[in-house]
Scaffold this motif. Structure first.
Motif, PDB file in Angstrom:
ATOM      1  N   ASP A  27      29.895  41.793  21.836  1.00  0.00           N
ATOM      2  CA  ASP A  27      29.430  43.178  21.956  1.00  0.00           C
ATOM      3  C   ASP A  27      28.247  43.276  22.901  1.00  0.00           C
ATOM      4  OD1 ASP A  27      31.296  44.248  20.048  1.00  0.00           O
ATOM      5  OD2 ASP A  27      30.075  43.348  18.468  1.00  0.00           O
ATOM      6  N   GLU A  28      27.443  42.229  22.940  1.00  0.00           N
ATOM      7  CA  GLU A  28      26.323  42.124  23.876  1.00  0.00           C
ATOM      8  C   GLU A  28      26.334  40.727  24.473  1.00  0.00           C
ATOM      9  OE1 GLU A  28      22.609  42.689  21.935  1.00  0.00           O
ATOM     10  OE2 GLU A  28      23.116  44.665  21.107  1.00  0.00           O
ATOM     11  N   GLU A  29      25.950  40.610  25.726  1.00  0.00           N
ATOM     12  CA  GLU A  29      25.782  39.293  26.329  1.00  0.00           C
ATOM     13  C   GLU A  29      24.309  39.115  26.677  1.00  0.00           C
ATOM     14  OE1 GLU A  29      27.867  36.498  29.787  1.00  0.00           O
ATOM     15  OE2 GLU A  29      28.863  38.309  29.041  1.00  0.00           O
ATOM     16  N   HIS A  30      23.738  37.991  26.248  1.00  0.00           N
ATOM     17  CA  HIS A  30      22.311  37.745  26.399  1.00  0.00           C
ATOM     18  C   HIS A  30      22.033  36.800  27.564  1.00  0.00           C
ATOM     19  CE1 HIS A  30      21.896  38.590  21.791  1.00  0.00           C
ATOM     20  NE2 HIS A  30      22.156  39.679  22.485  1.00  0.00           N
ATOM     21  N   GLU A  31      20.754  36.713  27.910  1.00  0.00           N
ATOM     22  CA  GLU A  31      20.335  35.777  28.947  1.00  0.00           C
ATOM     23  C   GLU A  31      20.485  34.335  28.459  1.00  0.00           C
ATOM     24  OE1 GLU A  31      16.365  36.740  30.044  1.00  0.00           O
ATOM     25  OE2 GLU A  31      16.922  38.557  31.131  1.00  0.00           O
ATOM     26  N   LYS A  32      20.411  33.417  29.389  1.00  0.00           N
ATOM     27  CA  LYS A  32      20.522  32.001  29.060  1.00  0.00           C
ATOM     28  C   LYS A  32      19.384  31.574  28.132  1.00  0.00           C
ATOM     29  CE  LYS A  32      24.182  30.817  31.387  1.00  0.00           C
ATOM     30  NZ  LYS A  32      25.391  30.291  30.703  1.00  0.00           N
ATOM     31  N   PRO A  33      19.557  30.463  27.386  1.00  0.00           N
ATOM     32  CA  PRO A  33      18.496  30.021  26.467  1.00  0.00           C
ATOM     33  C   PRO A  33      17.240  29.613  27.224  1.00  0.00           C
ATOM     34  CG  PRO A  33      20.234  28.375  26.631  1.00  0.00           C
ATOM     35  CD  PRO A  33      20.747  29.599  27.308  1.00  0.00           C
ATOM     36  N   SER A  34      16.118  29.868  26.590  1.00  0.00           N
ATOM     37  CA  SER A  34      14.834  29.528  27.213  1.00  0.00           C
ATOM     38  C   SER A  34      14.575  28.028  27.181  1.00  0.00           C
ATOM     39  CB  SER A  34      13.697  30.262  26.488  1.00  0.00           C
ATOM     40  OG  SER A  34      13.697  29.939  25.097  1.00  0.00           O
ATOM     41  N   PHE A  35      15.259  27.312  26.298  1.00  0.00           N
ATOM     42  CA  PHE A  35      15.053  25.872  26.180  1.00  0.00           C
ATOM     43  C   PHE A  35      16.308  25.248  25.608  1.00  0.00           C
ATOM     44  CE2 PHE A  35      14.190  22.226  23.461  1.00  0.00           C
ATOM     45  CZ  PHE A  35      13.491  21.385  24.318  1.00  0.00           C
ATOM     46  N   VAL A  36      16.701  24.076  26.120  1.00  0.00           N
ATOM     47  CA  VAL A  36      17.737  23.263  25.492  1.00  0.00           C
ATOM     48  C   VAL A  36      17.230  21.828  25.432  1.00  0.00           C
ATOM     49  CG1 VAL A  36      19.658  24.718  26.254  1.00  0.00           C
ATOM     50  CG2 VAL A  36      18.930  22.785  27.673  1.00  0.00           C
ATOM     51  N   SER A  37      17.843  21.027  24.591  1.00  0.00           N
ATOM     52  CA  SER A  37      17.466  19.626  24.449  1.00  0.00           C
ATOM     53  C   SER A  37      17.554  18.920  25.810  1.00  0.00           C
ATOM     54  CB  SER A  37      18.400  18.955  23.446  1.00  0.00           C
ATOM     55  OG  SER A  37      18.141  17.581  23.336  1.00  0.00           O
ATOM     56  N   PRO A  38      16.650  17.983  26.084  1.00  0.00           N
ATOM     57  CA  PRO A  38      16.601  17.344  27.403  1.00  0.00           C
ATOM     58  C   PRO A  38      17.918  16.714  27.871  1.00  0.00           C
ATOM     59  CG  PRO A  38      14.641  16.800  26.152  1.00  0.00           C
ATOM     60  CD  PRO A  38      15.548  17.540  25.211  1.00  0.00           C
ATOM     61  N   HIS A  39      18.738  16.237  26.960  1.00  0.00           N
ATOM     62  CA  HIS A  39      19.986  15.578  27.343  1.00  0.00           C
ATOM     63  C   HIS A  39      21.205  16.472  27.116  1.00  0.00           C
ATOM     64  CE1 HIS A  39      17.760  11.880  27.896  1.00  0.00           C
ATOM     65  NE2 HIS A  39      17.261  11.992  26.671  1.00  0.00           N
ATOM     66  N   ASP A  40      20.963  17.747  26.886  1.00  0.00           N
ATOM     67  CA  ASP A  40      22.047  18.701  26.638  1.00  0.00           C
ATOM     68  C   ASP A  40      22.565  19.253  27.971  1.00  0.00           C
ATOM     69  OD1 ASP A  40      23.753  20.713  25.910  1.00  0.00           O
ATOM     70  OD2 ASP A  40      22.340  21.751  24.585  1.00  0.00           O
ATOM     71  N   ASP A  41      23.812  18.877  28.334  1.00  0.00           N
ATOM     72  CA  ASP A  41      24.396  19.387  29.577  1.00  0.00           C
ATOM     73  C   ASP A  41      25.509  20.398  29.326  1.00  0.00           C
ATOM     74  OD1 ASP A  41      26.241  17.662  28.539  1.00  0.00           O
ATOM     75  OD2 ASP A  41      26.378  16.352  30.292  1.00  0.00           O
ATOM     76  N   ASN A  42      25.531  20.987  28.111  1.00  0.00           N
ATOM     77  CA  ASN A  42      26.512  22.028  27.818  1.00  0.00           C
ATOM     78  C   ASN A  42      26.257  23.282  28.642  1.00  0.00           C
ATOM     79  OD1 ASN A  42      27.589  20.386  25.848  1.00  0.00           O
ATOM     80  ND2 ASN A  42      26.843  21.591  24.113  1.00  0.00           N
ATOM     81  N   ASP A  43      27.303  24.051  28.878  1.00  0.00           N
ATOM     82  CA  ASP A  43      27.164  25.404  29.406  1.00  0.00           C
ATOM     83  C   ASP A  43      27.277  26.375  28.235  1.00  0.00           C
ATOM     84  OD1 ASP A  43      27.257  27.186  31.991  1.00  0.00           O
ATOM     85  OD2 ASP A  43      28.732  28.052  30.616  1.00  0.00           O
ATOM     86  N   TYR A  44      26.322  27.306  28.127  1.00  0.00           N
ATOM     87  CA  TYR A  44      26.290  28.220  26.993  1.00  0.00           C
ATOM     88  C   TYR A  44      26.422  29.668  27.446  1.00  0.00           C
ATOM     89  CZ  TYR A  44      24.468  24.296  24.237  1.00  0.00           C
ATOM     90  OH  TYR A  44      24.319  23.096  23.611  1.00  0.00           O
ATOM     91  N   THR A  45      27.092  30.450  26.606  1.00  0.00           N
ATOM     92  CA  THR A  45      27.047  31.902  26.692  1.00  0.00           C
ATOM     93  C   THR A  45      26.503  32.410  25.366  1.00  0.00           C
ATOM     94  OG1 THR A  45      28.921  32.040  28.219  1.00  0.00           O
ATOM     95  CG2 THR A  45      28.404  34.010  26.948  1.00  0.00           C
ATOM     96  N   LEU A  46      25.492  33.267  25.424  1.00  0.00           N
ATOM     97  CA  LEU A  46      24.842  33.799  24.234  1.00  0.00           C
ATOM     98  C   LEU A  46      25.127  35.293  24.121  1.00  0.00           C
ATOM     99  CD1 LEU A  46      21.322  32.124  24.628  1.00  0.00           C
ATOM    100  CD2 LEU A  46      23.412  31.140  23.677  1.00  0.00           C
ATOM    101  N   GLY A  47      25.209  35.763  22.885  1.00  0.00           N
ATOM    102  CA  GLY A  47      25.430  37.186  22.703  1.00  0.00           C
ATOM    103  C   GLY A  47      25.491  37.569  21.242  1.00  0.00           C
ATOM    104  N   LYS A  48      25.957  38.798  20.984  1.00  0.00           N
ATOM    105  CA  LYS A  48      26.086  39.316  19.620  1.00  0.00           C
ATOM    106  C   LYS A  48      27.504  39.775  19.365  1.00  0.00           C
ATOM    107  CE  LYS A  48      22.982  41.589  17.374  1.00  0.00           C
ATOM    108  NZ  LYS A  48      22.016  42.633  16.911  1.00  0.00           N
TER     109      LYS A  48
END
Length: 327
Positions: A27-48
């Motif tokens: 329903d909503e798409e958010h900005e990318k995360p402000s922080f991820v774990s140093p070894h995290d190479d996932n691609d993320y989509t955030l939203g509601k």
């Protein structure tokens, strides 16, 4: 940028076609995360979705199977510490039988049977010529809140039917560039071949489907039946793509399997989750990609219905998955 602490629902996809479908249901798409774990190479989509903040991740391009899925889930939990609900949503191969009228575009949801979990892993044993298998049943289950919502949505669909097709149509009306890949294919492209019929060379539609004697004849669904239909039961997971109808039927008879897929077994010990699969083929040699987009979209639409049935405070009251695994 979005604060990872606010996201409580973790949603994992294996394929790009599934990732796109999941994004379209937000329903909503958010900005990318402000922080991820140093070894995290996932691609993320955030939203509601409704009240709930959801983080969606996809396996790296070209990677499949249990190990890759486990790695993506571990990275997600390291970056999003407050995830309470885990979901694995995408496409899978159906197992039609006399007991379960599973058709292309239907949805299979992992559900506990015989006091076990809704997912088990199958692997070839040492003697592959004799088609011997090892089985591992996973006892980890999604939290009670999610399973209660499953019971509620089953009752709702039974009483009033669902609007999954309408949800898909609405998405495609808003984003017509997806229509070619994600709309429901014509009814006559859903063909179930007899188990002993093996696809040879050439196009399946030309080399196989032109002979009615090779097909299992099925009546059209009645007007009062849900189409697509939602099925609940066991999902079999393994690192090899299931494309042998004889083995499919054997495992189905032994274990009452409704669906085969390739990632869930990698998640259950580190990311207890509900597995939701749209059916894009029949786990046989007659595979093509025609139904993948629609199957992915309708699985995502069901998942959104399920999530929206859960009150926000109930998810927040669940134990964090990272704490659950640690204990």
């Amino acid at each position: 940028m979005s604060d990872p602490k606010g996201y409580t629902v973790g949603w994992i996809c294996a394929l790009l076609v599934e990732y796109i479908a999941a994004q379209e249901l937000l329903d909503e798409e958010h900005e990318k995360p402000s922080f991820v774990s140093p070894h995290d190479d996932n691609d993320y989509t955030l939203g509601k979705m409704g009240e709930h903040k959801v983080v969606i991740a996809v396996l790296p391009d070209g990677e499949y199977g249990t190990a890759s899925a486990a790695n993506v889930a571990t990275n997600m939990l390291n970056s999003f510490h407050n995830i309470r609900i885990g979901l694995m949503v995408g496409i899978g191969g159906g197992v039609p039988s006399e007991s379960h009228d599973i058709r292309l575009g239907d949805v299979v949801v992992s559900a506990s049977r015989d006091n076990g979990g809704g997912v088990f892993q199958y692997d070839f044993g040492k003697s592959t010529q004799d088609q011997c298998f090892h089985y591992m049943r996973f006892l980890n289950q999604p939290p009670t809140t999610l399973r209660t919502a499953m019971a509620g949505i089953q009752a709702l669909y039974k009483r009033k039917g669902h609007q999954l097709q309408g949800t898909v149509d609405s998405i495609l009306d808003k984003n017509s560039r997806l229509r070619g890949e994600y709309q429901r294919p014509p009814h006559d492209t859903d063909k179930l071949f007899k188990a002993e019929v093996i696809h040879g060379l050439g196009d399946c539609g030309l080399s196989c489907a032109d002979d009615p004697s090779k097909l299992v004849l099925r009546c059209e669904r009645a007007k009062d039946e849900d189409n697509p239909t939602i099925h609940y039961g066991l999902i079999a997971s393994g690192n090899q793509l299931m494309k042998d109808a004889l083995i499919r039927d054997r495992l189905a008879a032994e274990k009452n399997v409704l669906c085969f897929e390739m990632e869930a077994a990698g998640l259950m010990n580190t990311f207890p989750c509900l597995v939701i699969r749209g059916i894009c083929d029949y786990s046989d040699s007659h595979k093509n990609k025609r139904w993948q987009g629609y199957a992915a979209m309708v699985a995502a639409a069901y998942t959104k219905d399920l999530i929206q049935r859960i009150p926000l405070n109930r998810i927040e009251a669940e134990e964090r998955i990272s704490d659950l695994i640690a204990s």
